[in-house]
Motif scaffolding. Structure first.
Motif, mmCIF file in Angstrom:
data_model
loop_
_atom_site.group_PDB
_atom_site.id
_atom_site.type_symbol
_atom_site.label_atom_id
_atom_site.label_comp_id
_atom_site.label_asym_id
_atom_site.label_seq_id
_atom_site.Cartn_x
_atom_site.Cartn_y
_atom_site.Cartn_z
ATOM 1 N N THR A 1 -19.669 41.445 -30.332
ATOM 2 C CA THR A 1 -20.531 41.616 -29.153
ATOM 3 C C THR A 1 -21.988 41.614 -29.619
ATOM 4 O OG1 THR A 1 -18.840 42.905 -27.995
ATOM 5 C CG2 THR A 1 -21.127 43.056 -27.195
ATOM 6 N N ILE A 2 -22.805 40.616 -29.139
ATOM 7 C CA ILE A 2 -24.235 40.518 -29.503
ATOM 8 C C ILE A 2 -25.056 40.816 -28.260
ATOM 9 C CG2 ILE A 2 -26.073 39.010 -30.344
ATOM 10 C CD1 ILE A 2 -23.999 37.480 -31.922
ATOM 11 N N VAL B 1 -26.032 35.711 -27.529
ATOM 12 C CA VAL B 1 -25.802 36.914 -26.749
ATOM 13 C C VAL B 1 -24.451 36.808 -26.024
ATOM 14 C CG1 VAL B 1 -26.654 38.291 -24.802
ATOM 15 C CG2 VAL B 1 -28.259 37.359 -26.488
ATOM 16 N N GLY B 2 -23.718 37.907 -26.005
ATOM 17 C CA GLY B 2 -22.419 37.958 -25.330
ATOM 18 C C GLY B 2 -21.306 38.315 -26.299
ATOM 19 N N GLU B 3 -20.039 38.146 -25.842
ATOM 20 C CA GLU B 3 -18.888 38.478 -26.678
ATOM 21 C C GLU B 3 -18.311 37.219 -27.280
ATOM 22 O OE1 GLU B 3 -14.512 40.055 -25.730
ATOM 23 O OE2 GLU B 3 -16.028 41.594 -25.418
ATOM 24 N N ARG B 4 -18.075 37.261 -28.574
ATOM 25 C CA ARG B 4 -17.515 36.129 -29.309
ATOM 26 C C ARG B 4 -16.295 36.598 -30.111
ATOM 27 N NH1 ARG B 4 -20.491 34.337 -26.219
ATOM 28 N NH2 ARG B 4 -22.205 32.863 -26.498
ATOM 29 N N ILE B 5 -15.428 35.642 -30.434
ATOM 30 C CA ILE B 5 -14.199 35.941 -31.164
ATOM 31 C C ILE B 5 -14.186 35.144 -32.452
ATOM 32 C CG2 ILE B 5 -11.665 35.816 -31.171
ATOM 33 C CD1 ILE B 5 -12.768 37.938 -29.329
ATOM 34 N N VAL B 6 -13.849 35.820 -33.564
ATOM 35 C CA VAL B 6 -13.620 35.152 -34.842
ATOM 36 C C VAL B 6 -12.126 35.332 -35.173
ATOM 37 C CG1 VAL B 6 -14.141 35.101 -37.295
ATOM 38 C CG2 VAL B 6 -15.951 35.560 -35.634
ATOM 39 N N ARG B 7 -11.419 34.210 -35.316
ATOM 40 C CA ARG B 7 -9.977 34.251 -35.567
ATOM 41 C C ARG B 7 -9.708 34.197 -37.057
ATOM 42 N NH1 ARG B 7 -6.065 30.712 -31.922
ATOM 43 N NH2 ARG B 7 -6.816 32.336 -30.510
#
Length: 637
Positions: free
Chosen positions: A142-143, A90-96
């Motif tokens: 964003t999950i 849960v929350g915001e994550r970044i995939v580069r």
């Protein structure tokens, strides 16, 4: 996936629309410039926990779709992703991502937007002769949290807390908490997220009884003796370890908390009291209100007849359970809670024999005659039916009797044994009774000698009946015995009844003849006498007869059998009889003859022996007595 602990560097070659098909290449032909800044794409990929990408393939697919949708001139995409930091978190994550583009697309966008793609990029020539530029992009994810406590099975996102534990939603997961007096249900707010203080109160600040923590053995529950799975199970309740830990967390079930009447352990009018420990057997009791009796448990609806039979009763005092009710209560067989009825006769004073306590229409007790009895002014309650008399008989299998006619069969020489009668009389122990036994003739002290029959009358007085007695009659029939077969000291009749032993003069030829009730002796032809031996027990009566027991027929003092016939002499063989004798030459052994020698003497002895053997063949004497034969021999030479 959380099982991935290292960064996963993936290289993906993509096929694009015709406008950019000629620009397709792989990242192996170039490399990302050092110290290059990354551009974040403007919009985020938003998912719930339930719909978020669940594996590597799904992550790559949505990232590439996002790049192709937001970036033009893409030749290839290189994705750097740490699964543990993204998968359903849960929350915001970044995939580069490192994206190789056609230089003309970058220039065009730069001219129009005055920037983009991470600033100035070095233009390169790939193996196809195309001008390309490598740029860095960040794809935001964003999950959103899912409240597992509001989802029901079989949805894979549903919580695994087992009743009666309470599900508490957390960011990205959930915890299970045992209910307590101060914590009865999950927070009502759907957006509630527990704070550290909340868990501090649950875990340490609340005083909990054994009913408010999990079971104390690991075989019965995960996190033994704990109020919650918090700090014990994996933070992610959807991981394999977390799912098993949460699903095996067991809180004691309070048996008294069920509000449904059909499933309640106690009847509707009983109060349920749980034991101090959930491990007690049973771990609850059902208590009836004052004035009601029973075990407090619901009665089986299918057995109403048994419920009626188990109506509780109290004694005459109105409060003490009767013995039958006490046994039912002790055995736990008196279901429900029922108002007892008063048994006025239980606890009432003892009634006289043949009387019983009876309650009237007002439930008042009194002593009345038992059924089948009537009250007599003198004797009180007596059996209205006269007593019954049943003859008893010998249990010896050789005994003969006719029970229907009351006849007992004996034989001369038997002894009469008095077996009496069975008196069937309900009043026999309360009143004085007299049983009178009358014999039609005196009984001998020893064995029975005379044939015939006699009677035994049994009389019981019943002064309250008419007639005032009850009588039974036994007929004893004495049958004949064959005295001629009875022997002295034979271990049977001859041993204890010598009177029945025949006393015939058998040595004189007398024969024993059986008669009905007696016997007689018969002498053979040519003899005279009564044929008996003298019988000492019989004495002359002075009138030509005898006195004593068992006088045989034709007994006349025991004169035996005397022979009255003369002997008959009969000559056998030729007459005259010629005897051969040796030539006389002298007296043998006295005067020696001229021809006397050993051989001659032997011949003489043989001739004499032969002559002696022929005497009985030559002369026969017939007679009943022993006779002496005197014979004179005249020899003519």
């Amino acid at each position: 996936m959380r099982s991935l602990s290292a960064a996963l560097l993936l290289l993906l070659s993509c096929t694009f629309p015709p406008s950019s098909a000629n620009a397709a290449t792989t990242s192996s032909a170039h490399h990302q410039p050092a110290a290059q800044t990354c551009e974040r794409l403007p919009s985020s990929l938003t998912y719930s926990q339930a719909t978020a990408p669940a594996d590597v393939s799904a992550i790559l697919r949505v990232v590439v779709e996002k790049i192709n949708r937001d970036v033009t001139g893409v030749v290839d995409v290189e994705v750097a992703w740490t699964g543990a930091e993204l998968h359903r978190r849960v929350g915001e994550r970044i995939v580069r991502c490192t994206v190789t583009r056609l230089a003309e697309s970058v220039v065009k966008i730069t001219d129009e937007e005055d920037g983009g793609g991470g600033g100035d990029s070095e233009v390169q020539i790939d193996e196809h002769g195309r001008e390309i530029v490598t740029q860095c992009f960040e794809v935001p994810f964003t999950i959103l949290d899912v409240n597992e406590c509001t989802i029901s099975s079989p949805n894979p996102m549903a919580h695994r807390c087992q009743p009666p534990s309470i599900c508490i939603n957390t960011l990205g997961s959930y915890e299970c908490v045992c209910p307590s007096a101060s914590f009865q249900s999950s927070p009502s707010s759907v957006d509630f997220i527990p704070t550290p203080q909340f868990w501090e109160d649950i875990m340490y600040n609340q005083h909990r009884t054994p009913w408010e923590v999990s079971y104390g053995r690991s075989s019965e529950s995960s996190c033994p003796n704990s109020p919650s799975t918090f700090g014990c199970c994996d933070d992610d309740g959807h991981s394999r370890e977390g799912a098993v830990c949460h699903s095996t967390f067991r809180c004691p079930v309070d048996p008294c908390e069920d509000d449904e009447e059909e499933s309640s352990p106690c009847s509707s009018n009983a109060s349920c009291q749980r034991a101090n420990s959930p491990l007690a057997h049973p771990n609850y009791t059902c208590e009836c209100p004052p004035g009601l009796m029973g075990n407090g448990k619901p009665c089986p609806k299918y057995n109403t007849q048994q419920q009626q039979q188990q109506q509780p009763k109290v004694k005459y005092d109105g409060k003490t359970p009767t013995e039958s009710t006490k046994r039912l209560l002790d055995a736990g067989l008196l279901c429900g809670c029922t108002k007892p009825t008063v048994d006025p006769c239980d606890g009432y004073h003892d009634c006289p024999s043949k009387e019983m306590c009876v309650a009237d229409s007002y439930n008042r007790p009194s002593c009345q005659c038992k059924p089948g009895h009537v009250r007599d002014e003198v004797y009180g309650c007596v059996d209205e039916h006269p007593p019954g008399l049943t003859l008893r008989y010998s249990s010896n299998p050789d005994s003969k009797f006719d029970t229907d006619r009351g006849i007992e069969y004996l034989t001369q020489g038997d002894r009469y044994e008095e077996y009496g009668v069975d008196v069937i009389d309900d009043n026999a122990e309360e009143y004085l009774r007299s049983l009178k036994i009358t014999y039609s003739r005196p009984l001998p002290q020893g064995c029975l000698l005379d044939m015939g029959e006699f009677y035994v009358n049994y009389t019981v007085a019943t002064p309250w009946t008419s007639p005032e007695f009850v009588r039974a009659k036994r007929t004893v029939v004495i049958q004949n015995v064959n005295e001629c077969k009875v022997r002295m000291n034979d271990g049977n009749i001859g041993s204890h009844c010598p009177e029945l032993v025949s006393m015939c003069d058998v040595d004189a030829g007398a024969a024993c003849l059986d008669e009905i009730g007696t016997y007689t002796c018969q002498c053979p032809e040519g003899t005279e006498g009564d044929g008996f031996l003298p019988i000492p027990r019989l004495r002359p009566d002075g009138k030509g007869g005898f006195v004593g027991t068992m006088i045989p027929k034709a007994y006349n003092g025991g004169t035996g059998c005397r022979d009255t016939s003369r002997p008959v002499i009969e000559l056998m063989g030729p007459n005259p009889k010629v005897f051969r004798v040796a030539k006389t030459s002298g007296l043998k052994g006295v005067v020696k003859g001229a021809n006397d020698n050993a051989d001659a003497n032997a011949r003489v002895d043989a001739i004499l022996a032969e002559q002696r053997t022929t005497y009985e063949k030559d002369i026969k004497v017939s007679g009943r007595q022993r006779y002496e034969l005197c014979a004179c021999f005249l020899f003519v030479f």
